[in-house]
Write a protein that holds these residues in place. Structure first.
Motif, PDB file in Angstrom:
ATOM      1  N   VAL A 124       0.869  -1.171   0.000  1.00  0.00           N
ATOM      2  CA  VAL A 124       0.000   0.000   0.000  1.00  0.00           C
ATOM      3  C   VAL A 124       0.907   1.221   0.000  1.00  0.00           C
ATOM      4  O   VAL A 124       1.702   1.406   0.920  1.00  0.00           O
ATOM      5  CB  VAL A 124      -0.916   0.032   1.247  1.00  0.00           C
ATOM      6  CG1 VAL A 124      -1.757   1.295   1.260  1.00  0.00           C
ATOM      7  CG2 VAL A 124      -1.785  -1.209   1.317  1.00  0.00           C
ATOM      8  N   LEU A 125       0.807   2.042  -1.049  1.00  0.00           N
ATOM      9  CA  LEU A 125       1.582   3.279  -1.124  1.00  0.00           C
ATOM     10  C   LEU A 125       0.636   4.461  -1.039  1.00  0.00           C
ATOM     11  O   LEU A 125      -0.467   4.419  -1.585  1.00  0.00           O
ATOM     12  CB  LEU A 125       2.346   3.376  -2.448  1.00  0.00           C
ATOM     13  CG  LEU A 125       3.559   2.486  -2.632  1.00  0.00           C
ATOM     14  CD1 LEU A 125       4.159   2.731  -4.017  1.00  0.00           C
ATOM     15  CD2 LEU A 125       4.598   2.741  -1.564  1.00  0.00           C
ATOM     16  N   VAL A 126       1.094   5.517  -0.406  1.00  0.00           N
ATOM     17  CA  VAL A 126       0.349   6.769  -0.333  1.00  0.00           C
ATOM     18  C   VAL A 126       1.206   7.812  -1.029  1.00  0.00           C
ATOM     19  O   VAL A 126       2.369   7.997  -0.667  1.00  0.00           O
ATOM     20  CB  VAL A 126       0.091   7.188   1.131  1.00  0.00           C
ATOM     21  CG1 VAL A 126      -0.629   8.513   1.194  1.00  0.00           C
ATOM     22  CG2 VAL A 126      -0.669   6.091   1.865  1.00  0.00           C
ATOM     23  N   ALA A 127       0.627   8.450  -2.055  1.00  0.00           N
ATOM     24  CA  ALA A 127       1.406   9.420  -2.823  1.00  0.00           C
ATOM     25  C   ALA A 127       0.497  10.507  -3.374  1.00  0.00           C
ATOM     26  O   ALA A 127      -0.649  10.237  -3.727  1.00  0.00           O
ATOM     27  CB  ALA A 127       2.114   8.724  -3.977  1.00  0.00           C
ATOM     28  N   PRO A 128       1.018  11.722  -3.471  1.00  0.00           N
ATOM     29  CA  PRO A 128       0.253  12.779  -4.132  1.00  0.00           C
ATOM     30  C   PRO A 128       0.059  12.427  -5.608  1.00  0.00           C
ATOM     31  O   PRO A 128       0.896  11.748  -6.208  1.00  0.00           O
ATOM     32  CB  PRO A 128       1.143  14.019  -3.994  1.00  0.00           C
ATOM     33  CG  PRO A 128       2.134  13.691  -2.929  1.00  0.00           C
ATOM     34  CD  PRO A 128       2.290  12.208  -2.952  1.00  0.00           C
ATOM     35  N   VAL A 129      -1.034  12.891  -6.192  1.00  0.00           N
ATOM     36  CA  VAL A 129      -1.325  12.601  -7.599  1.00  0.00           C
ATOM     37  C   VAL A 129      -0.173  13.043  -8.494  1.00  0.00           C
ATOM     38  O   VAL A 129       0.177  12.352  -9.456  1.00  0.00           O
ATOM     39  CB  VAL A 129      -2.653  13.277  -8.026  1.00  0.00           C
ATOM     40  CG1 VAL A 129      -2.872  13.167  -9.520  1.00  0.00           C
ATOM     41  CG2 VAL A 129      -3.815  12.665  -7.275  1.00  0.00           C
ATOM     42  N   GLU A 130       0.449  14.158  -8.173  1.00  0.00           N
ATOM     43  CA  GLU A 130       1.550  14.645  -9.012  1.00  0.00           C
ATOM     44  C   GLU A 130       2.769  13.721  -8.974  1.00  0.00           C
ATOM     45  O   GLU A 130       3.656  13.827  -9.813  1.00  0.00           O
ATOM     46  CB  GLU A 130       1.944  16.087  -8.667  1.00  0.00           C
ATOM     47  CG  GLU A 130       2.396  16.295  -7.244  1.00  0.00           C
ATOM     48  CD  GLU A 130       1.268  16.687  -6.295  1.00  0.00           C
ATOM     49  OE1 GLU A 130       1.599  17.099  -5.171  1.00  0.00           O
ATOM     50  OE2 GLU A 130       0.086  16.577  -6.643  1.00  0.00           O
ATOM     51  N   ASP A 131       2.830  12.800  -8.037  1.00  0.00           N
ATOM     52  CA  ASP A 131       3.934  11.842  -7.948  1.00  0.00           C
ATOM     53  C   ASP A 131       3.519  10.444  -8.405  1.00  0.00           C
ATOM     54  O   ASP A 131       4.184   9.455  -8.085  1.00  0.00           O
ATOM     55  CB  ASP A 131       4.476  11.788  -6.515  1.00  0.00           C
ATOM     56  CG  ASP A 131       5.275  13.025  -6.156  1.00  0.00           C
ATOM     57  OD1 ASP A 131       5.883  13.625  -7.060  1.00  0.00           O
ATOM     58  OD2 ASP A 131       5.291  13.408  -4.975  1.00  0.00           O
ATOM     59  N   LEU A 132       2.455  10.362  -9.185  1.00  0.00           N
ATOM     60  CA  LEU A 132       1.988   9.066  -9.662  1.00  0.00           C
ATOM     61  C   LEU A 132       3.052   8.346 -10.488  1.00  0.00           C
ATOM     62  O   LEU A 132       3.250   7.145 -10.340  1.00  0.00           O
ATOM     63  CB  LEU A 132       0.702   9.222 -10.477  1.00  0.00           C
ATOM     64  CG  LEU A 132       0.013   7.938 -10.894  1.00  0.00           C
ATOM     65  CD1 LEU A 132      -0.376   7.106  -9.679  1.00  0.00           C
ATOM     66  CD2 LEU A 132      -1.222   8.249 -11.732  1.00  0.00           C
ATOM     67  N   SER A 133       3.783   9.071 -11.329  1.00  0.00           N
ATOM     68  CA  SER A 133       4.836   8.425 -12.135  1.00  0.00           C
ATOM     69  C   SER A 133       5.952   7.893 -11.239  1.00  0.00           C
ATOM     70  O   SER A 133       6.513   6.827 -11.498  1.00  0.00           O
ATOM     71  CB  SER A 133       5.387   9.373 -13.194  1.00  0.00           C
ATOM     72  OG  SER A 133       5.991  10.497 -12.594  1.00  0.00           O
ATOM     73  N   LEU A 134       6.276   8.601 -10.165  1.00  0.00           N
ATOM     74  CA  LEU A 134       7.268   8.116  -9.211  1.00  0.00           C
ATOM     75  C   LEU A 134       6.758   6.859  -8.507  1.00  0.00           C
ATOM     76  O   LEU A 134       7.497   5.883  -8.351  1.00  0.00           O
ATOM     77  CB  LEU A 134       7.592   9.196  -8.173  1.00  0.00           C
ATOM     78  CG  LEU A 134       8.476   8.776  -7.004  1.00  0.00           C
ATOM     79  CD1 LEU A 134       9.847   8.305  -7.482  1.00  0.00           C
ATOM     80  CD2 LEU A 134       8.616   9.914  -6.012  1.00  0.00           C
ATOM     81  N   ALA A 135       5.498   6.865  -8.107  1.00  0.00           N
ATOM     82  CA  ALA A 135       4.920   5.684  -7.462  1.00  0.00           C
ATOM     83  C   ALA A 135       4.944   4.494  -8.407  1.00  0.00           C
ATOM     84  O   ALA A 135       5.257   3.370  -7.997  1.00  0.00           O
ATOM     85  CB  ALA A 135       3.483   5.978  -7.016  1.00  0.00           C
TER      86      ALA A 135
END
Length: 68
Positions: free
Chosen positions: A32-43
């Motif tokens: 389970v990862l929590v990430a801002p939408v702007e970091d979707l490519s990083l996730a």
């Protein structure tokens, strides 16, 4: 996925460690990862580096909320 694997991956990836909002591994081994939408490519990149199949991932979107 095991908890130690997530911890080791975050230690090895300073960008993911600093920018992703958090992560956990369930008792069943689900990441389970929590990430801002702007970091979707990083996730996505980080998930792939762990050997997970992004095509099997489920994304959920919501607002950030702090509970005191």
């Amino acid at each position: 996925m095991r908890v130690g694997g997530l911890r080791e991956a975050l230690v090895a990836d300073p960008e993911a460690r600093e920018r992703l909002g958090g992560g956990s591994v369930t008792l069943g081994g689900t990441l389970v990862l929590v990430a801002p939408v702007e970091d979707l490519s990083l996730a996505r990149r980080f998930t792939a580096s762990l050997g997970a199949d992004w095509n099997e991932a489920r994304a959920r979107y919501g607002d950030r909320e702090f509970v005191s």
